[in-house]
Design an enzyme around this catalytic site. Sequence first.
Site, PDB file in Angstrom:
ATOM      1  N   ASP A  77       0.963  -0.878   0.194  1.00 10.72           N
ATOM      2  CA  ASP A  77      -0.060  -0.006  -0.091  1.00 10.72           C
ATOM      3  C   ASP A  77       0.878   1.336   0.084  1.00 10.72           C
ATOM      4  OD1 ASP A  77      -3.402   0.508   0.924  1.00 10.72           O
ATOM      5  OD2 ASP A  77      -1.817   2.244   1.083  1.00 10.72           O
ATOM      6  N   VAL A 112     -10.881   2.814  -3.866  1.00  8.95           N
ATOM      7  CA  VAL A 112     -10.759   2.270  -5.139  1.00  8.95           C
ATOM      8  C   VAL A 112     -11.699   1.212  -5.587  1.00  8.95           C
ATOM      9  CG1 VAL A 112      -8.863   1.196  -6.695  1.00  8.95           C
ATOM     10  CG2 VAL A 112      -8.123   2.898  -4.813  1.00  8.95           C
ATOM     11  N   HIS A 142     -10.024  -5.349  -3.491  1.00  7.98           N
ATOM     12  CA  HIS A 142      -8.589  -5.232  -2.858  1.00  7.98           C
ATOM     13  C   HIS A 142      -8.897  -5.723  -1.334  1.00  7.98           C
ATOM     14  CE1 HIS A 142     -10.109  -1.284  -2.789  1.00  7.98           C
ATOM     15  NE2 HIS A 142      -9.177  -1.140  -1.484  1.00  7.98           N
TER      16      HIS A 142
HETATM   17  P1  AMP Z   1      -9.809   1.438   0.103  1.00 12.51           P
HETATM   18  O1  AMP Z   1     -10.367   2.601   1.051  1.00 12.51           O
HETATM   19  O2  AMP Z   1     -10.016   0.238   0.609  1.00 12.51           O
HETATM   20  O3  AMP Z   1     -10.448   1.419  -1.342  1.00 12.51           O
HETATM   21  O4  AMP Z   1      -8.294   1.376   0.119  1.00 12.51           O
HETATM   22  C1  AMP Z   1      -7.706   1.873  -1.186  1.00 12.51           C
HETATM   23  C2  AMP Z   1      -6.148   1.822  -0.745  1.00 12.51           C
HETATM   24  O5  AMP Z   1      -5.476   1.961  -2.033  1.00 12.51           O
HETATM   25  C3  AMP Z   1      -5.676   2.834   0.234  1.00 12.51           C
HETATM   26  O6  AMP Z   1      -5.083   2.163   1.383  1.00 12.51           O
HETATM   27  C4  AMP Z   1      -4.378   3.560  -0.481  1.00 12.51           C
HETATM   28  O7  AMP Z   1      -3.506   3.773   0.454  1.00 12.51           O
HETATM   29  C5  AMP Z   1      -4.152   2.511  -1.617  1.00 12.51           C
HETATM   30  N1  AMP Z   1      -3.689   3.235  -2.684  1.00 12.51           N
HETATM   31  C6  AMP Z   1      -4.111   4.198  -3.661  1.00 12.51           C
HETATM   32  N2  AMP Z   1      -3.323   4.274  -4.509  1.00 12.51           N
HETATM   33  C7  AMP Z   1      -2.274   3.435  -4.475  1.00 12.51           C
HETATM   34  C8  AMP Z   1      -1.118   3.278  -5.217  1.00 12.51           C
HETATM   35  N3  AMP Z   1      -1.003   3.640  -6.579  1.00 12.51           N
HETATM   36  N4  AMP Z   1      -0.382   2.087  -5.005  1.00 12.51           N
HETATM   37  C9  AMP Z   1      -0.742   1.468  -3.810  1.00 12.51           C
HETATM   38  N5  AMP Z   1      -1.520   1.815  -2.978  1.00 12.51           N
HETATM   39  C10 AMP Z   1      -2.562   2.606  -3.283  1.00 12.51           C
END
Ligand code: AMP
Length: 126
Positions: A35, A106, A110
């Site tokens: 992350d 996102v 995940h």
């Molecule tokens: P969620 O709120 O469960 O959708 O979490 C999305 C996660 O994606 C968050 O913990 C972010 O820090 C992570 N994230 C967003 N962009 C990236 C990226 N480019 N590479 C790695 N992690 C990311």
Amino acid sequence: MAYSYDPENIFAKILRGEIPNNTVLETEHTLAFRDIAPQAPEHVLVIPKGAYVCYDHFALEASEAEIVDYTRTIGQICKMLDIQPGEGGAGYRLISNAGQDGVQEVPHLHVHILGGRGLGRMLARA
Ligand code: AMP
């Protein structure tokens, strides 16, 4: 209502190689990477390569091969991170946020694997 998948989400771009990631493990159907804003010393995201929005979408519509690969990859990463409580590790938490109430940022499935410190109780009040 059927799920509609946004191919411009950031994890779709990672899967297409359009933006970099810190890969931990890649298999035929699954990618795991660190992350970008870790919430614990170990914070790995595990995503299927297929276009699934969230966990129930994947669980109901993915092939058995995808589901087995995804699930085994999560287990393999727990092993790689040395956090398996049954093997002398200190444990971990899996989180998969979905939709508005789950505060999913996102829209590509995940699972967060978090570990490396005590994680506190399961939920905070919103
Ligand atoms: P969620 O709120 O469960 O959708 O979490 C999305 C996660 O994606 C968050 O913990 C972010 O820090 C992570 N994230 C967003 N962009 C990236 C990226 N480019 N590479 C790695 N992690 C990311």
